[in-house]
Design a protein around this motif. Sequence first.
Motif, PDB file in Angstrom:
ATOM      1  N   SER A 254      -5.800  -2.997   3.679  1.00  0.00           N
ATOM      2  CA  SER A 254      -5.406  -3.639   4.928  1.00  0.00           C
ATOM      3  C   SER A 254      -4.478  -4.810   4.627  1.00  0.00           C
ATOM      4  CB  SER A 254      -6.638  -4.146   5.686  1.00  0.00           C
ATOM      5  OG  SER A 254      -6.279  -4.973   6.765  1.00  0.00           O
TER       6      SER A 254
ATOM      7  N   ARG B 204      -3.291   2.154   8.487  1.00  0.00           N
ATOM      8  CA  ARG B 204      -4.454   1.257   8.502  1.00  0.00           C
ATOM      9  C   ARG B 204      -4.012  -0.182   8.799  1.00  0.00           C
ATOM     10  NH1 ARG B 204      -9.100  -0.683   5.641  1.00  0.00           N
ATOM     11  NH2 ARG B 204      -9.569  -2.604   6.779  1.00  0.00           N
ATOM     12  N   SER B 205      -2.933  -0.624   8.176  1.00  0.00           N
ATOM     13  CA  SER B 205      -2.439  -1.985   8.379  1.00  0.00           C
ATOM     14  C   SER B 205      -1.958  -2.205   9.809  1.00  0.00           C
ATOM     15  CB  SER B 205      -1.308  -2.293   7.390  1.00  0.00           C
ATOM     16  OG  SER B 205      -1.772  -2.187   6.059  1.00  0.00           O
TER      17      SER B 205
ATOM     18  N   ALA C  55      -6.678   4.286   3.129  1.00  0.00           N
ATOM     19  CA  ALA C  55      -7.391   3.707   4.267  1.00  0.00           C
ATOM     20  C   ALA C  55      -8.199   2.481   3.886  1.00  0.00           C
ATOM     21  CB  ALA C  55      -8.308   4.754   4.901  1.00  0.00           C
TER      22      ALA C  55
ATOM     23  N   THR D  95     -12.018   1.393  13.285  1.00  0.00           N
ATOM     24  CA  THR D  95     -12.926   0.818  12.282  1.00  0.00           C
ATOM     25  C   THR D  95     -14.067   1.769  11.946  1.00  0.00           C
ATOM     26  OG1 THR D  95     -12.406  -1.393  13.119  1.00  0.00           O
ATOM     27  CG2 THR D  95     -14.370  -1.172  11.745  1.00  0.00           C
TER      28      THR D  95
ATOM     29  N   ILE E 199      -6.084   3.066  12.702  1.00  0.00           N
ATOM     30  CA  ILE E 199      -7.270   3.791  12.253  1.00  0.00           C
ATOM     31  C   ILE E 199      -8.499   3.058  12.790  1.00  0.00           C
ATOM     32  CG2 ILE E 199      -8.631   4.580  10.285  1.00  0.00           C
ATOM     33  CD1 ILE E 199      -6.132   4.754   8.654  1.00  0.00           C
TER      34      ILE E 199
ATOM     35  N   LEU F  58     -13.346   4.160   9.020  1.00  0.00           N
ATOM     36  CA  LEU F  58     -13.037   3.674   7.674  1.00  0.00           C
ATOM     37  C   LEU F  58     -14.147   4.006   6.676  1.00  0.00           C
ATOM     38  CD1 LEU F  58     -11.441   0.207   8.507  1.00  0.00           C
ATOM     39  CD2 LEU F  58     -10.294   2.375   7.991  1.00  0.00           C
TER      40      LEU F  58
END
Length: 362
Positions: free
Chosen positions: A96, A293-294, A93, A300, A298, A303
């Motif tokens: 990015s 995540r990319s 996670a 913000t 997910i 994170l």
Amino acid sequence: MSAQNIAQAQSTLPASARLLPGIGLCIFVTALSYLLQVIEIDLVGRPWLEALVFAILLGVVIRSIWTPPSVWRAGIEFSAKTLLEIAVVLLGASVSARAVLAIGPELIAGIAVVVVVAIATSYVISRACGLPQRMAILVACGNSICGNSAIAAVAPVIGANGEDIASSIAFTAVLGVIVVLVLPLFVPLLQMSLTQYGVMAGLTVYAVPQVLAATLPIGALSNQVGTVVKLVRVLMLGPVVLLMSLLASKLRDETGEPAREVTAGDRSKPGKLALHQLVPWFIVGFLVVAGVRSAGLIPTAVLHPTAVVANLLTTVSMAALGLGVDIRVVAKAGPRVTGAVTLSLIVLGVISFGLIHLIGVA
């Protein structure tokens, strides 16, 4: 009640209940480690040695004066293996693709090349210094990618034991602190720009918090560049560990039964490679989480808590590894590990500085 009676009574408990004493001990060591980190911050203003390192050291100290009886072992082994693997998955996670692509294709390719060359060079140096093969791999990956996290992620794949892991992390942690203190001195010495220094810090400093500590005193631009470059190095962890899982089957099969501290799980029979050893579940998990995540799936807000949980689980696992370490074995490896890590770090610095000028970072 004798230790034998306690062990017999424990064998009648559910599997989850048998884990509680050892997990509780590891959590206790972890709590003491975070307390030491808080005291350290109060005294010197920042955590030069993280709780993760304190957890290993405290575990080793406890193990040196007290050998945990069987009632504690199931939980300690669970903490050293399963919790560590869960932490590796959660590390995905922190990666990015959007932030990675922003630094440009030349630098991304250069970072990948530096990591590969540094791993190969560091492995050769470590073997030349007389380190066992597994420890040489841990040192090489720790130096070249992201220090403790890389060591923790590679260890289950190659079947490393607690002594190898603790030795590798302990020495890379100490040198990581030295790098944070010394690296800023090279800015005037080598007449580096803020961007150049950010790239240099991102390529050589082990942990993301240490990158912040090494770059913030120099400037905001160095901090931003260094953080992104560091994230690209972290991104290399997945492919490297996946490759290790494909190449390390012989290492996992060298002994018939894993030691108590081995984090690789059950080994397959010689000549056969189980699917979970070919591509360990936690590596698949790491890549899936990084992909999610990319893709922006997910939130913000999730994170930071995820990163905190991953760090906490890793620290608990390191406490467990420390509790399984015989300090006499670690002491024997000390001078050789120190020499290997130091030489490897110097080579990494030279390679990184060469990349900066090769691709024309201004």
